[in-house]
Design a protein around this motif. Sequence first.
Motif, PDB file in Angstrom:
ATOM      1  N   UNK A 154       0.809  -1.217   0.000  1.00 48.87           N
ATOM      2  CA  UNK A 154       0.000   0.000   0.000  1.00 48.87           C
ATOM      3  C   UNK A 154       0.845   1.272   0.000  1.00 48.87           C
ATOM      4  N   UNK A 155       1.805   1.346   0.903  1.00 51.19           N
ATOM      5  CA  UNK A 155       2.568   2.581   1.046  1.00 51.19           C
ATOM      6  C   UNK A 155       3.445   2.856  -0.175  1.00 51.19           C
ATOM      7  N   UNK A 156       4.120   1.829  -0.671  1.00 53.25           N
ATOM      8  CA  UNK A 156       4.982   2.035  -1.840  1.00 53.25           C
ATOM      9  C   UNK A 156       4.146   2.314  -3.081  1.00 53.25           C
ATOM     10  N   UNK A 157       2.967   1.692  -3.184  1.00 52.83           N
ATOM     11  CA  UNK A 157       2.088   1.954  -4.320  1.00 52.83           C
ATOM     12  C   UNK A 157       1.566   3.378  -4.284  1.00 52.83           C
ATOM     13  N   UNK A 158       1.245   3.884  -3.089  1.00 47.18           N
ATOM     14  CA  UNK A 158       0.788   5.271  -2.962  1.00 47.18           C
ATOM     15  C   UNK A 158       1.880   6.231  -3.426  1.00 47.18           C
ATOM     16  N   UNK A 159       3.111   5.983  -2.994  1.00 49.25           N
ATOM     17  CA  UNK A 159       4.226   6.843  -3.405  1.00 49.25           C
ATOM     18  C   UNK A 159       4.417   6.802  -4.923  1.00 49.25           C
ATOM     19  N   UNK A 160       4.320   5.596  -5.498  1.00 51.13           N
ATOM     20  CA  UNK A 160       4.512   5.445  -6.940  1.00 51.13           C
ATOM     21  C   UNK A 160       3.403   6.139  -7.724  1.00 51.13           C
ATOM     22  N   UNK A 161       2.158   5.886  -7.357  1.00 51.23           N
ATOM     23  CA  UNK A 161       1.036   6.446  -8.101  1.00 51.23           C
ATOM     24  C   UNK A 161       0.960   7.962  -7.951  1.00 51.23           C
ATOM     25  N   UNK A 162       1.339   8.481  -6.797  1.00 51.76           N
ATOM     26  CA  UNK A 162       1.374   9.930  -6.618  1.00 51.76           C
ATOM     27  C   UNK A 162       2.414  10.554  -7.536  1.00 51.76           C
ATOM     28  N   UNK A 163       3.588   9.911  -7.618  1.00 48.56           N
ATOM     29  CA  UNK A 163       4.636  10.403  -8.506  1.00 48.56           C
ATOM     30  C   UNK A 163       4.222  10.362  -9.973  1.00 48.56           C
ATOM     31  N   UNK A 164       3.391   9.408 -10.341  1.00 45.51           N
ATOM     32  CA  UNK A 164       2.914   9.278 -11.716  1.00 45.51           C
ATOM     33  C   UNK A 164       1.740  10.200 -12.007  1.00 45.51           C
ATOM     34  N   UNK A 165       1.189  10.822 -10.976  1.00 48.11           N
ATOM     35  CA  UNK A 165       0.037  11.686 -11.168  1.00 48.11           C
ATOM     36  C   UNK A 165      -1.287  10.959 -11.158  1.00 48.11           C
ATOM     37  N   UNK A 166      -1.283   9.680 -10.774  1.00 48.21           N
ATOM     38  CA  UNK A 166      -2.510   8.882 -10.704  1.00 48.21           C
ATOM     39  C   UNK A 166      -3.138   9.062  -9.322  1.00 48.21           C
ATOM     40  N   UNK A 167      -3.725  10.235  -9.106  1.00 50.20           N
ATOM     41  CA  UNK A 167      -4.221  10.579  -7.780  1.00 50.20           C
ATOM     42  C   UNK A 167      -5.425   9.738  -7.367  1.00 50.20           C
ATOM     43  N   UNK A 168      -6.225   9.316  -8.323  1.00 51.59           N
ATOM     44  CA  UNK A 168      -7.398   8.504  -7.990  1.00 51.59           C
ATOM     45  C   UNK A 168      -6.975   7.181  -7.367  1.00 51.59           C
ATOM     46  N   UNK A 169      -6.041   6.498  -7.993  1.00 48.84           N
ATOM     47  CA  UNK A 169      -5.566   5.227  -7.447  1.00 48.84           C
ATOM     48  C   UNK A 169      -4.832   5.438  -6.130  1.00 48.84           C
ATOM     49  N   UNK A 170      -4.035   6.514  -6.051  1.00 50.15           N
ATOM     50  CA  UNK A 170      -3.314   6.805  -4.809  1.00 50.15           C
ATOM     51  C   UNK A 170      -4.290   7.078  -3.664  1.00 50.15           C
ATOM     52  N   UNK A 171      -5.356   7.828  -3.951  1.00 48.52           N
ATOM     53  CA  UNK A 171      -6.350   8.093  -2.920  1.00 48.52           C
ATOM     54  C   UNK A 171      -7.084   6.820  -2.512  1.00 48.52           C
ATOM     55  N   UNK A 172      -7.393   5.977  -3.474  1.00 47.25           N
ATOM     56  CA  UNK A 172      -8.067   4.719  -3.163  1.00 47.25           C
ATOM     57  C   UNK A 172      -7.195   3.856  -2.256  1.00 47.25           C
ATOM     58  N   UNK A 173      -5.907   3.782  -2.550  1.00 50.23           N
ATOM     59  CA  UNK A 173      -4.983   3.034  -1.695  1.00 50.23           C
ATOM     60  C   UNK A 173      -4.908   3.664  -0.301  1.00 50.23           C
ATOM     61  N   UNK A 174      -4.933   5.000  -0.255  1.00 45.92           N
ATOM     62  CA  UNK A 174      -4.912   5.685   1.033  1.00 45.92           C
ATOM     63  C   UNK A 174      -6.160   5.412   1.850  1.00 45.92           C
ATOM     64  N   UNK A 175      -7.315   5.364   1.185  1.00 46.64           N
ATOM     65  CA  UNK A 175      -8.561   5.048   1.891  1.00 46.64           C
ATOM     66  C   UNK A 175      -8.492   3.656   2.511  1.00 46.64           C
ATOM     67  N   UNK A 176      -7.950   2.708   1.753  1.00 48.33           N
ATOM     68  CA  UNK A 176      -7.841   1.341   2.266  1.00 48.33           C
ATOM     69  C   UNK A 176      -6.886   1.298   3.457  1.00 48.33           C
ATOM     70  N   UNK A 177      -5.782   2.027   3.366  1.00 44.45           N
ATOM     71  CA  UNK A 177      -4.814   2.055   4.469  1.00 44.45           C
ATOM     72  C   UNK A 177      -5.455   2.622   5.731  1.00 44.45           C
ATOM     73  N   UNK A 178      -6.236   3.688   5.573  1.00 46.81           N
ATOM     74  CA  UNK A 178      -6.933   4.273   6.719  1.00 46.81           C
ATOM     75  C   UNK A 178      -7.955   3.289   7.278  1.00 46.81           C
ATOM     76  N   UNK A 179      -8.689   2.620   6.384  1.00 41.71           N
ATOM     77  CA  UNK A 179      -9.701   1.661   6.820  1.00 41.71           C
ATOM     78  C   UNK A 179      -9.070   0.513   7.596  1.00 41.71           C
TER      79      UNK A 179
END
Length: 234
Positions: free
Chosen positions: A188-213
């Motif tokens: 989750x954490x490495x995917x969030x960092x990767x997707x944020x760097x790529x500009x894929x904010x939707x996927x990064x936010x979805x991963x962040x929601x799961x991490x919070x959940x």
Amino acid sequence: MSDLLEGALQAFWLVFGRDPVLIEISLRSLRVTLTALLVACVIALPLGAYLAVRRFRLRRYVIAVLNALMGLPPVVVGLIVYVFLSRSGPLGVLGLLFTPTAMIIAQVIIIVPLIASIAHQALRELWSDYHDLLISMNASQGQRIRALLWDGRRALLTAALAGFGRGIGEVGAIMVVGGNIDHLTRVLTTAIALETGKGEFALALALGFILIAIAIGVNLAIHMLSGTEREGRW
């Protein structure tokens, strides 16, 4: 602002649509962190109880070192593990680098001092209450440790929860020893960092929601297991 709202809506759609990529990454994160937590608890909880019960010459220094290791930078842990597991390292023959096992090893090293320190602080107070009783019963050192671990299990759940939170949110060490390889070591954490760097904010936010959940779910589970709410009603 509209881009942010659009990204958030897409993120919710990915979560509630059970996107297979999200499920895969989430399950891998849980598997790695829960395995590391189990190994760390096996090491750290008896260690915390031992330090609470046993008196020896270097005890204060061991406790001080343990507390100091709580602040050890995770990326340094990742670097050390990388050196040991690299091809030229002493454990390179095992071929563990850039595998989930390497990530588990790094997480264990990171969370053991945290769990052990919290466990020691909790069990030290419990030992002061049980000291005379266990001494009068002529209990062996092993029996004293087991008694403390059992009677202090609710406090130890808090220690385990802290270790889980530290492990599930780890980025630096996991990135170094895992390599963030798709379908193998991406969590989750490495995917969030990767997707944020790529500009894929939707996927990064979805991963962040799961991490919070996951974090909220673990907190609720520990709360129910400890029975604090039920005791508070009485």
